[in-house]
Scaffold this motif. Structure first.
Motif, PDB file in Angstrom:
ATOM      1  N   VAL A   6      29.717 -43.206 123.625  1.00 22.23           N
ATOM      2  CA  VAL A   6      28.608 -42.509 124.275  1.00 22.23           C
ATOM      3  C   VAL A   6      28.352 -43.131 125.642  1.00 22.23           C
ATOM      4  O   VAL A   6      28.818 -44.235 125.943  1.00 22.23           O
ATOM      5  CB  VAL A   6      27.325 -42.552 123.418  1.00 22.23           C
ATOM      6  CG1 VAL A   6      27.546 -41.906 122.073  1.00 22.23           C
ATOM      7  CG2 VAL A   6      26.854 -43.993 123.238  1.00 22.23           C
ATOM      8  N   ASP A   7      27.585 -42.414 126.474  1.00 24.33           N
ATOM      9  CA  ASP A   7      27.322 -42.902 127.833  1.00 24.33           C
ATOM     10  C   ASP A   7      25.831 -43.070 128.112  1.00 24.33           C
ATOM     11  O   ASP A   7      25.416 -43.074 129.260  1.00 24.33           O
ATOM     12  CB  ASP A   7      27.951 -41.964 128.871  1.00 24.33           C
ATOM     13  CG  ASP A   7      27.291 -40.594 128.915  1.00 24.33           C
ATOM     14  OD1 ASP A   7      26.485 -40.286 128.001  1.00 24.33           O
ATOM     15  OD2 ASP A   7      27.571 -39.828 129.846  1.00 24.33           O
ATOM     16  N   GLU A   8      25.040 -43.236 127.056  1.00 20.68           N
ATOM     17  CA  GLU A   8      23.590 -43.393 127.225  1.00 20.68           C
ATOM     18  C   GLU A   8      23.106 -44.384 126.187  1.00 20.68           C
ATOM     19  O   GLU A   8      23.447 -44.285 125.008  1.00 20.68           O
ATOM     20  CB  GLU A   8      22.906 -42.031 127.072  1.00 20.68           C
ATOM     21  CG  GLU A   8      21.452 -41.988 127.503  1.00 20.68           C
ATOM     22  CD  GLU A   8      20.521 -42.451 126.398  1.00 20.68           C
ATOM     23  OE1 GLU A   8      19.494 -43.086 126.726  1.00 20.68           O
ATOM     24  OE2 GLU A   8      20.812 -42.194 125.211  1.00 20.68           O
ATOM     25  N   ALA A   9      22.301 -45.370 126.632  1.00 17.74           N
ATOM     26  CA  ALA A   9      22.001 -46.531 125.801  1.00 17.74           C
ATOM     27  C   ALA A   9      21.203 -46.194 124.548  1.00 17.74           C
ATOM     28  O   ALA A   9      21.458 -46.741 123.469  1.00 17.74           O
ATOM     29  CB  ALA A   9      21.261 -47.582 126.631  1.00 17.74           C
TER      30      ALA A   9
ATOM     31  N   GLN B 180      35.850 -47.107 129.561  1.00 19.35           N
ATOM     32  CA  GLN B 180      35.214 -47.751 128.417  1.00 19.35           C
ATOM     33  C   GLN B 180      34.811 -49.175 128.778  1.00 19.35           C
ATOM     34  O   GLN B 180      35.575 -49.925 129.388  1.00 19.35           O
ATOM     35  CB  GLN B 180      36.174 -47.769 127.228  1.00 19.35           C
ATOM     36  CG  GLN B 180      35.591 -48.364 125.955  1.00 19.35           C
ATOM     37  CD  GLN B 180      36.559 -48.273 124.783  1.00 19.35           C
ATOM     38  OE1 GLN B 180      37.368 -47.361 124.713  1.00 19.35           O
ATOM     39  NE2 GLN B 180      36.487 -49.229 123.881  1.00 19.35           N
ATOM     40  N   VAL B 181      33.595 -49.564 128.403  1.00 20.25           N
ATOM     41  CA  VAL B 181      33.121 -50.930 128.632  1.00 20.25           C
ATOM     42  C   VAL B 181      33.663 -51.823 127.523  1.00 20.25           C
ATOM     43  O   VAL B 181      33.411 -51.571 126.338  1.00 20.25           O
ATOM     44  CB  VAL B 181      31.585 -50.980 128.654  1.00 20.25           C
ATOM     45  CG1 VAL B 181      31.100 -52.416 128.826  1.00 20.25           C
ATOM     46  CG2 VAL B 181      31.040 -50.102 129.780  1.00 20.25           C
ATOM     47  N   PRO B 182      34.420 -52.859 127.856  1.00 18.50           N
ATOM     48  CA  PRO B 182      34.994 -53.716 126.804  1.00 18.50           C
ATOM     49  C   PRO B 182      33.942 -54.595 126.152  1.00 18.50           C
ATOM     50  O   PRO B 182      32.883 -54.863 126.730  1.00 18.50           O
ATOM     51  CB  PRO B 182      36.020 -54.554 127.572  1.00 18.50           C
ATOM     52  CG  PRO B 182      35.472 -54.626 128.964  1.00 18.50           C
ATOM     53  CD  PRO B 182      34.801 -53.296 129.203  1.00 18.50           C
TER      54      PRO B 182
ATOM     55  N   HIS C 293      35.641 -50.431 112.564  1.00 15.55           N
ATOM     56  CA  HIS C 293      35.291 -49.323 113.452  1.00 15.55           C
ATOM     57  C   HIS C 293      34.422 -49.850 114.596  1.00 15.55           C
ATOM     58  O   HIS C 293      33.663 -50.808 114.431  1.00 15.55           O
ATOM     59  CB  HIS C 293      34.525 -48.242 112.685  1.00 15.55           C
ATOM     60  CG  HIS C 293      35.310 -47.621 111.580  1.00 15.55           C
ATOM     61  ND1 HIS C 293      36.565 -47.096 111.758  1.00 15.55           N
ATOM     62  CD2 HIS C 293      34.995 -47.431 110.264  1.00 15.55           C
ATOM     63  CE1 HIS C 293      37.004 -46.613 110.622  1.00 15.55           C
ATOM     64  NE2 HIS C 293      36.073 -46.798 109.684  1.00 15.55           N
ATOM     65  N   ILE C 294      34.554 -49.192 115.728  1.00 11.38           N
ATOM     66  CA  ILE C 294      33.833 -49.605 116.937  1.00 11.38           C
ATOM     67  C   ILE C 294      33.003 -48.437 117.457  1.00 11.38           C
ATOM     68  O   ILE C 294      33.450 -47.295 117.493  1.00 11.38           O
ATOM     69  CB  ILE C 294      34.827 -50.048 118.036  1.00 11.38           C
ATOM     70  CG1 ILE C 294      35.591 -51.290 117.601  1.00 11.38           C
ATOM     71  CG2 ILE C 294      34.107 -50.297 119.364  1.00 11.38           C
ATOM     72  CD1 ILE C 294      34.719 -52.506 117.425  1.00 11.38           C
ATOM     73  N   VAL C 295      31.776 -48.740 117.875  1.00 10.52           N
ATOM     74  CA  VAL C 295      30.977 -47.801 118.663  1.00 10.52           C
ATOM     75  C   VAL C 295      31.087 -48.249 120.120  1.00 10.52           C
ATOM     76  O   VAL C 295      30.732 -49.374 120.459  1.00 10.52           O
ATOM     77  CB  VAL C 295      29.507 -47.781 118.232  1.00 10.52           C
ATOM     78  CG1 VAL C 295      28.714 -46.801 119.095  1.00 10.52           C
ATOM     79  CG2 VAL C 295      29.386 -47.403 116.749  1.00 10.52           C
ATOM     80  N   SER C 296      31.597 -47.391 120.958  1.00  8.32           N
ATOM     81  CA  SER C 296      31.892 -47.763 122.338  1.00  8.32           C
ATOM     82  C   SER C 296      30.910 -47.117 123.305  1.00  8.32           C
ATOM     83  O   SER C 296      30.344 -46.058 123.033  1.00  8.32           O
ATOM     84  CB  SER C 296      33.325 -47.337 122.706  1.00  8.32           C
ATOM     85  OG  SER C 296      33.589 -47.587 124.073  1.00  8.32           O
TER      86      SER C 296
END
Length: 306
Positions: free
Chosen positions: A223-226, A201-203, A189-192
């Protein structure tokens, strides 16, 4: 007519793209901004802007006037600064933008020191992972992570951000540790992380002995927040590539474990950027120098082994 005020209002309208945003950033009523532009056009006997219900378009004469006006205003600002006493500390307000993780973990804890050194500078700190239009929003400077997309901005590189591939210990106990980047495509599984400005999506990037592998795949959460991104990793939702400075403590406690450490992700450059048509005021200059020194000593570029 206050020609200087009218000139500043015109420049703000051009940069902001409409009268409403310009009046907000100038802290001036929209009607006053409109009147200033009208008076300026009457004084010059030339149409500078074409107004529609949705936007403002700059005329050819307006474009020429804008280019000259920003130089004139920069010269005036520089003259004002040069006439100030050398013993006078810089003063005024700065609008600064940066990602939330850098603000909360590096910049804000050190701001007391900046305030003690420059008590007459106030900072409006905009916090978001979204890269704003700094011209339109009248931002003095912004801290940007990654390769710069807008080459028109003046940029000063102040550090780089180490990345690490990692996962929660609970996740690795359940799914095992990957041995090669290709394993992420097959059975993990990946958290993107996706870019807030366009949703892309950032590879994951893996580098070893001149070989470079890029991994992009469907994920169970993106998600879009660090800060939220790191929370998702700690929750055991999957493998991720995260800023090392954000997860180093969790690795020390054993909550997170690094994986594929021989495949070192590329560090991301960190820049302070500001518009080329803005005079580098004393207050902006001292903030940029302070930020450069802060990031140089923050440890954000330290590798995993130190």
């Amino acid at each position: 007519m206050d020609q200087l005020a009218a000139m500043r209002a015109f420049v703000r309208v051009v940069e902001a793209g409409n009268f409403t945003r310009a009046s907000d950033t100038l802290s001036t009523p929209k009607a006053t901004v409109t009147k200033l532009i009208q008076n300026l056009e009457a004084h010059l006997r030339s149409k500078l802007l074409n107004r529609t219900t949705r936007r403002v378009l700059v005329t050819p004469d307006g474009a020429l006037y804008y280019e000259r006006a920003i130089r004139v205003l920069a010269d005036i600002d520089e003259l004002d600064s040069s006439m100030a006493s050398s013993g006078t500390l810089p003063r005024g307000k700065l609008r600064v933008e940066m990602p939330g993780a850098l603000a909360s973990m590096i910049v804000v804890p050190a701001l007391c020191g900046f305030h003690e050194a420059y008590p007459d500078i106030s900072i409006d700190l905009g916090v978001s992972d979204r890269q704003n239009d700094i011209l339109a929003e009248n931002v003095d400077c912004a801290v940007r992570v990654g390769e710069l997309s807008d080459q028109s901005l003046i940029a000063r590189r102040i550090s780089s951000m180490r990345m690490v591939t990692c996962a929660a210990s609970s996740y690795l106990k359940k799914f095992g540790e990957p041995r090669h980047p290709r394993d992420l495509q097959e059975r993990h599984h990946i958290v993107s992380y996706f870019r807030p400005q366009n949703g892309s999506q950032v590879p994951f990037i893996f580098c070893r002995d001149g070989e470079r592998i890029e991994v992009v795949r469907n994920c169970i959460v993106s998600v879009d927040e660090a800060l939220t991104y790191v929370s998702a990793i700690k929750a055991g939702l999957g493998l991720a590539q995260a800023p090392l400075f954000m997860v180093r403590d969790a690795m020390k406690t054993g909550a997170l474990d690094p994986v594929l450490i021989e495949w070192d992700p590329d560090p991301l450059p960190i820049h302070v950027v500001y518009p080329p048509n803005r005079h580098l005021s004393n207050r902006l200059r001292v903030f940029v120098d302070w930020a450069a020194n802060l990031f140089a000593n923050s440890g954000i570029d330290r590798p995993l082994t130190t």
